[in-house]
Design a protein around this motif. Structure first.
Motif: not given
Length: 186
Positions: A132-135, A168-172
């Motif tokens: 999981i990473s921060k955009i 904050k937005g996140y990507m999996l």
């Protein structure tokens, strides 16, 4: 084909075999009788049917087991992630418990800040572990990963650039979990 015709055909085959096999009475030995042949074939059929039924039952059991395992995998897919979230929650509980300690306000504030920072660090570590990473919100607005909730005037940014991040937005991996909520320059 009816049973009588089958029996007749078998008899003719047996007679023909005996005739071709036996030129004289002396050289001829008795072939398997019709009743023996029918009994042997019936036994082979029975064994084949039993084998088929066992294989079919095994197949059905495997199918049921795989279906059950599939649903268990779906139900418990997030188990590892959930276990990894226990550490940040423990850290939060320790920070909250420290609020009850007999400390002066400045020392208490320092301890709470330290606990919150440790909790955030634990969350970031857990997120990294699970891809999981921060955009990133530096630079141009990307409607695929950013959600512009307002436009602001800014002398320091060109039109369409992100001015500030509101959430904050996140990507999996490569899938969007939540877009970044941002403000962009006019």
């Amino acid at each position: 084909m009816s049973e009588e015709k089958k029996d007749e055909q078998l008899e003719q085959e047996v007679i023909q075999e005996e005739t071709t096999c036996c030129q004289t009475e002396e050289t001829c030995f008795k072939e398997e009788s019709l009743e023996d042949k029918v009994a042997r074939l019936e036994e082979e059929l029975k064994q084949s049917e039993e084998k088929y039924l066992r294989v079919h039952a095994d197949f059905e059991n495997i199918k049921k087991r795989l279906e059950r395992e599939k649903y268990q995998a779906i139900d418990y897919a997030s188990e590892k992630f959930a276990k990894d979230l226990l550490t940040p929650i423990d850290t939060l509980e320790m920070a909250l418990a420290s609020a009850n300690a007999d400390l002066d306000a400045a020392e208490l504030l320092s301890k709470l800040k330290e606990g919150i920072e440790l909790t955030i660090k634990n969350f970031v570590t857990t997120f990294e572990k699970h891809n999981i990473s921060k955009i990133d919100t530096d630079g141009e607005f990307d409607p695929n990963v950013h959600n512009a909730v307002m436009q602001v005037d800014s002398n320091n940014h060109e039109s369409g650039q992100i001015v500030s991040e509101l959430q904050k937005g996140y990507m999996l991996k490569d899938r969007l979990l939540r877009p970044s909520m941002v403000s962009i320059a006019n």
